[in-house]
Design an enzyme around this catalytic site. Sequence first.
Site, PDB file in Angstrom:
ATOM      1  N   GLU A 123      -0.594   1.059  -5.590  1.00 12.73           N
ATOM      2  CA  GLU A 123      -0.538  -0.133  -4.749  1.00 12.73           C
ATOM      3  C   GLU A 123      -0.570  -1.422  -5.573  1.00 12.73           C
ATOM      4  O   GLU A 123      -1.634  -1.922  -5.920  1.00 12.73           O
ATOM      5  CB  GLU A 123      -1.716  -0.115  -3.782  1.00 12.73           C
ATOM      6  CG  GLU A 123      -1.964   1.205  -3.094  1.00 12.73           C
ATOM      7  CD  GLU A 123      -3.350   1.311  -2.501  1.00 12.73           C
ATOM      8  OE1 GLU A 123      -3.990   0.267  -2.268  1.00 12.73           O
ATOM      9  OE2 GLU A 123      -3.830   2.443  -2.280  1.00 12.73           O
ATOM     10  N   HIS A 178       0.842  -1.212   0.000  1.00 12.13           N
ATOM     11  CA  HIS A 178       0.000   0.000   0.000  1.00 12.13           C
ATOM     12  C   HIS A 178       0.880   1.266   0.000  1.00 12.13           C
ATOM     13  O   HIS A 178       0.862   2.056   0.952  1.00 12.13           O
ATOM     14  CB  HIS A 178      -0.902  -0.035   1.238  1.00 12.13           C
ATOM     15  CG  HIS A 178      -2.152   0.760   1.120  1.00 12.13           C
ATOM     16  ND1 HIS A 178      -2.166   2.130   1.045  1.00 12.13           N
ATOM     17  CD2 HIS A 178      -3.453   0.379   1.075  1.00 12.13           C
ATOM     18  CE1 HIS A 178      -3.421   2.552   0.959  1.00 12.13           C
ATOM     19  NE2 HIS A 178      -4.212   1.528   0.962  1.00 12.13           N
TER      20      HIS A 178
HETATM   21  O1  TA6 Z   1      -6.230   0.932  -1.201  1.00 14.92           O
HETATM   22  C1  TA6 Z   1      -7.320   1.806  -1.199  1.00 14.92           C
HETATM   23  C2  TA6 Z   1      -8.147   1.526   0.041  1.00 14.92           C
HETATM   24  O2  TA6 Z   1      -8.684   0.222  -0.017  1.00 14.92           O
HETATM   25  C3  TA6 Z   1      -9.227   2.593   0.135  1.00 14.92           C
HETATM   26  O3  TA6 Z   1     -10.507   2.053  -0.132  1.00 14.92           O
HETATM   27  C4  TA6 Z   1      -9.081   3.104   1.564  1.00 14.92           C
HETATM   28  O4  TA6 Z   1      -9.861   2.328   2.447  1.00 14.92           O
HETATM   29  C5  TA6 Z   1      -7.578   2.903   1.775  1.00 14.92           C
HETATM   30  O5  TA6 Z   1      -7.346   1.622   1.220  1.00 14.92           O
HETATM   31  C6  TA6 Z   1      -7.091   3.049   3.196  1.00 14.92           C
HETATM   32  O6  TA6 Z   1      -7.596   2.023   3.987  1.00 14.92           O
HETATM   33  P1  TA6 Z   1      -7.240   2.067   5.576  1.00 14.92           P
HETATM   34  O7  TA6 Z   1      -7.829   0.789   6.135  1.00 14.92           O
HETATM   35  O8  TA6 Z   1      -5.747   2.122   5.689  1.00 14.92           O
HETATM   36  O9  TA6 Z   1      -7.878   3.335   6.088  1.00 14.92           O
END
Ligand code: TA6
Length: 294
Positions: free
Chosen positions: A267, A161
């Site tokens: 990501e 991420h």
């Molecule tokens: O990767 C994108 C995502 O899935 C978004 O939908 C948002 O939820 C982001 O990840 C961050 O997620 P988190 O659980 O770290 O707040």
Amino acid sequence: MPVQRLDNRVVLIHPKGATAELLLYGATVISWKAGSRANSEPAERLFLSSKALLDGSKAVRGGIPIVFPCFGPPTHPEHSRLSQHGFARSESWELDSTVTDNDDGVSVRLTLGPTPSIIAKYNRSFHLAYVVTLQEHQLSTDLHVTNTSTSDGLEFQALFHNYVLAPADEVLVYPLQNIMYYDKTEATEEGRNKPKVESRSNVDVRKFTDSVYEDASQKYEVMWPGEGVQIRTSGLKDVVIWNPQSEAGSKMADMEDGGWKKFVCVEPGCVRGFTNIEPGKTWVGQQVLSVVLM
Ligand code: TA6
């Protein structure tokens, strides 16, 4: 000293000045500093919210959180007791070893197995190894997922991420044109599950963006005026492009005010469907982040 172990973190130092810093919590890379030209001053390349919690109480808002064994809200029956994005980013990993330490680079290996807190919510046999390698202008992260069962397959999703430090209103990500994607900003579940085809040669995040691209190129340019980061991957067929902008970012307790203007999440992962490894086998997903030399 190319690898410094501090209380809850590890610092990698390259002979030519680049550095990387990881928390043992989540094996989360929270900083990567590298120059953009030979012998230029290393600069921070990852976004880390000033409100990020670094005490192990919550997954880190920034850097490179590891998503495993599920991406997003769990959908697999074996993941039903897990929280969003799984447990890897919010468990304490072990610093296993220094893998390489020479003039070309330095790398460390961290590991995670079924701890009591994991077993309480996820009763599968697995072992994770995470190798982070720092070179002069590159940072690599490799996730090795081993199915330690002698009888059962292991189904999972995995993703890096990456919070790439970039001006959100100028950054462009490519190539994604003609790649199928799912738009998670759609208001209805039907809309979120309806595949679209990317028509743009350059994807921007000037508005709230949460796109899951399937079977993408595995090579991404993340560029803005005068700078950029290249991402090269193997074993990671999908890629998510995310920026919450104020619409979603302002609702996050650990997102600094206006932080959404300072990054784009690019990501790479395997998040559409599930990867299945047979008993005793190991899957590897790798990414190489390179500072674009201007
Ligand atoms: O990767 C994108 C995502 O899935 C978004 O939908 C948002 O939820 C982001 O990840 C961050 O997620 P988190 O659980 O770290 O707040």
